[in-house]
Write a protein that holds these residues in place. Structure first.
Motif: not given
Lengths: 360, 360, 360, 360
Positions: A12, A202, A273-276, A308, A310, A316
């Motif tokens: 981040e 993200e 989800h890692g995302i969101s 963010i 990734w 993840r």
């Protein structure tokens, strides 16, 4: 409580990559978008059998039927105050009719027309009432081939949020987002942020010296997204996401569908989800169109919310708990209509690898 | 509400197959068991590093530490009033030390000794205090090679059920069951029901003219099981199941372990079993021992509760939502100690196919 | 995690007071009960309008209708495998018809008859089928005036536990217990434990040099209770408790009833009891009969489970979160029928104060 | 699913009353607000003992400590990316230091200063770092006497949303709103909507020929509110609302506080508000400052979201389930500081009755 941690997942702290981010995220700093999109408003899916679709969406999942015509079933979620957020149109094969965005005012419709005409994109007006409950709307093919509609006026419908005695199934609350397969995500990301004023919450980036955006979560309303773009053969609709209030609603959907002999509808999940940060479940409707039940994301109201980042190979990212997604989830999606004649838009291959190395 | 349904899953109407069922389930009709087992009481697992095991079980999952000696960490769940339900003993390799059943009275211990000696099975006494907090106990090797302990006296410990301010992690409540890989499930099922008075709640049977029990869920305390027997190379411990109060506790365990960088501990789930109706999650501890977090089963107090029969190839049996289990779940399990010298008991191959055709 | 705590609520360490406890709790130590009660099986309530009652119990709360005759509506919970756990009988006024306990075998019915005749209590047989789905049953008036039924045979009904697509309302799972207003709780406690083999899980005691049992939670199936006794004018039925799987089911019941304009049905809760740890909601049906939705208690399978003692004036006893109960909850309850003629049994005043000092 | 309903509660169809609504809700139609408020950002409460406050907010409720100075404890929620959303300042008595709103840009701070100076309201600058982690900020006394701060720059802090292993207590996620006692709600409603661009989601109105706004829920970020105004002696802070992700978090807070002997902190709830649909719990911190744990409201992103009107005497308005609020909830609130010297602003009596007729 200690804040230390060796292997924090998403980075981040890094400067936001997406090149158009500065303009897009600023929202008011520099140029304003040519017209003002409020949020994703509804999606029109093609289904081959309205009764069968109704049994799935209304009887099992608990969507509310607002109106049914010969050709279209208009549904809404329990929280929604408007005529529909999901339109199921009878057609010979599944697919996406259009994605509709609500704009702030009638003037925005006129400005949207001018904008798309300037770009030389196909545009046509849909008269009031042609889509039940809705005022005059504009349809256009975006530069990436997606059929997008813009509307402002729509009839109200009774909001059932506090009609708990009418809740059924998974208690679907409201439309949240669409997720699209796009061959060139970086280009689509740049356009939606720089031109239409979407902001990025993200994104996933490829590794290497010249990183490219592989996927991007874009929003107008201030949660994680109204539109997600994922690298893949497109233009295709990957899924429509509907928001539910809690994880229990997601688990109940699994139980209900399995009990009703519809276990094949459960394509992926439940998982996180890692995302969101979403707690998710992906379902395939009886025609194979994909929807997501979704909860657990966050607010993005702050103007300086930095996207963010990734890494594509961060395991993840897609699946916080380490579950592999089935191949169908990466490969299958819905073709999209040409706004001029309803034919399907031809596909192009994606520019980048079509899934992470971590997926086998 | 209609009760009709075309494809009801388990056949609850069929006559119970398991041959020893009539005697075993009767409980008082006909012969009483030679000694009175109340429930599964605790399990002793072998771990190679007590600190690492403590970080997993106490810091992340929320088990309560009652006592720690040089060699053993004694843990309990939040609902439990006794010294321990999980003992982690330092050893050179993972595995099962023993499974302990609580018996009703001291007389039952004497009767158990006589019973096992009559069978010619290895038996030895464990003196009071040798296992911390516990009175004199009997260890025996059951006819299938499992190290079983019987105890009656055990120290009380503070029950933390209403110490909500002390809840951590997944809020583990109490030990629920053990699950065992047995080469000849029919034989073990017959023995545990006919000889020890276990009753059967659900079972899986092979197809064909001469069906055989492929797996069996057996109980003394009246929920679905204290002991499950599954067809597989054995004797091995497949897992120890701990009960949690709700599905949210299971999901929280996933989130916590993933956040702590322990995603590899999440072997299977969360999901729902057709059998037992359990909402489950299978975890591998840092040594590879497998535990289950488990909720959602039902009471079996009625004396005429007829065992529910599942066909081995019914896809909803193991996984109500259609998820495949990973190969490790079918293949890997913990070796078990010989009660005489602590060596591992040699394995035998299973009599039946080692997993359903529906699993690939 | 520290186990220290200055003001731990219930005193679990004190010697169990209830004088008959030693015999009653022993279960097998000393005399066996004259007949073997398995659990509470069903309750028959009097209602003045079957349609109105059905709208409440089936349409709003989600009970399953097994059968309806001219006079009686037979309902069951989603987990239950038998014909009914709640019978609603048309009558001129609300009240309790009878409380039914399941016994282990037909022989137990004969032994029960002998037992009650020996006591000189009113007894009569109810022929098979007189209560739909049920074999021959015995009715008796217990020494405290309660109409109790004992039955062994009952038809099976489809268990809907995994018919998640049929779940409605609060998802009621199974009958759990009855709660009774008794003028002399100590006497009733002594009789139910010493004579009928009930065991005590928790009890409330008055202060002073000569403490008396003010309320008692008694069980045959091993959770907190099948029968609770509370000090009050009686014999009256305070409520019937039905078990639900989670706190969300309780909250959903509140929302549904309020949305349906039935807010008056919500008498007390949701909240948590100190006693039993239950997460509770008390409802009044359209006739004023009281039911409880209940979850969150614990297993009591261990033979040495020592009753938990609560002081009458401990504010956390009834209401762990400090909420006052409304006066109606202390004052109102259902009259009970005489098993001979269906008239109501006259009331006696309670021996002790009718509610704690902490309640105003 | 039928949409009919005789007694639907709030009147969503009526024309919005609040006189300034047309301008305030328009957002862009007509005049823009003089400066752009994004959302409520933090609240500074006065506490008499930082250690005692920390035990409550951090150890029991699970707030995250970002920084502690001699005089101030800076806390944030698990979802938040910024330095603090709750500042607890050591003072001789409880109360409100200030309410801080985040504005979009540094220019907005200058515009805010001009705006308040034009009104002749007290204004002063707070230098960067005076409040830890925060850039230069403006403080002003609004026309109703509330100390409001406007800030733009604030340090980031690690967002712990996916640090599930660090979650504790009630899992507080983020600040959601403040609720204020105001003597003339109509005037404050008009000013906040017409002058500062707040929009109204729901409001309560008195009966009669000349209805007056009795309470109003106002937002800048698009959920139900950033600021609620309630009729009462003021200016006083009624409570600060923090958002949690689910009802289970609210129930867990009850259990934790009760277990820790802090049952007196539980002032009202858990329950559901008709207004906002919130599932709520009101807590009093060790100094008596009131906070709310809050979940279950909805999005208000649509520009034509018409305010929902409630009648003051609609019993479902405040308490959907029919629970009475305790008198303290109507009577007690925190005095607020004068931004010039930190003295308390004198109170005025409310113009309207101070609570509904339905409340006794």
């Amino acid at each position: 409580m200690s804040d230390e941690r060796a292997d924090s997942g998403p980075d981040e702290r890094r400067d936001a990559r997406p090149t158009a981010e500065a303009a897009g995220a600023g929202g008011g700093v520099g140029g304003r978008p040519p017209f003002d999109i409020v949020r994703v408003g509804h999606v029109e899916l093609r289904v081959t059998d309205l009764d069968r679709a109704r049994a799935f969406y209304v009887d099992l999942l608990g969507f509310v039927e607002t109106e049914r015509t010969q050709e279209v079933l208009y549904l809404r979620g329990l929280e929604e105050r408007f005529h529909h957020s999901l339109a199921l149109r009878r057609a010979e094969s599944p697919g996406l009719g259009h994605i509709a965005f609500r704009v702030r005012s009638a003037d925005d419709l006129a400005r949207a027309e001018a904008f798309f005409r300037r770009l030389g994109r196909p545009v046509r007006w849909v008269e009031a009432g042609a889509e039940a409950g809705q005022g005059r709307a504009l349809r256009a093919q975006d530069p990436f081939g997606f059929p997008v509609e813009f509307f402002c006026e729509i009839d109200e419908a009774e909001r059932l949020l506090q009609r708990f005695d009418a809740y059924r199934g998974a208690f679907p609350m409201r439309i949240d987002h669409v997720n699209l397969f796009v061959p060139d995500v970086q280009a689509a990301h740049d356009w939606y942020t720089a031109e239409l004023g979407f902001r990025c919450s993200e994104y996933t980036e490829t590794a290497g010296a010249q990183p490219r955006v592989w996927a991007s979560w874009l929003f107008r309303k201030p949660n994680v997204h109204d539109v997600a773009l994922m690298n893949g053969a497109g233009p295709r609709l990957h899924h429509v996401g509907f928001w539910v209030a809690d994880t229990a609603s997601v688990l109940r959907a699994c139980d209900i569908l399995a009990a009703a002999g519809r276990v094949a509808a459960l394509e992926r999940g439940p998982g996180r989800h890692g995302i969101s940060n979403a707690f998710f479940l992906y379902l395939r409707d009886p025609d194979g169109n994909r929807i997501e039940l979704y909860t657990g994301d966050y607010l993005t109201a702050d103007p300086d919310f930095r996207p963010i980042r990734w890494s594509l190979d961060d395991p993840r990212r897609q699946t916080f708990w380490g579950h592999a997604a089935p191949p169908s989830w990466f490969e299958e999606a819905s073709p999209v209509e040409d706004v001029r004649d309803g034919s399907f838009v031809p596909l192009s291959e994606p520019l980048l690898q079509d899934r992470p190395h971590t997926v086998t």
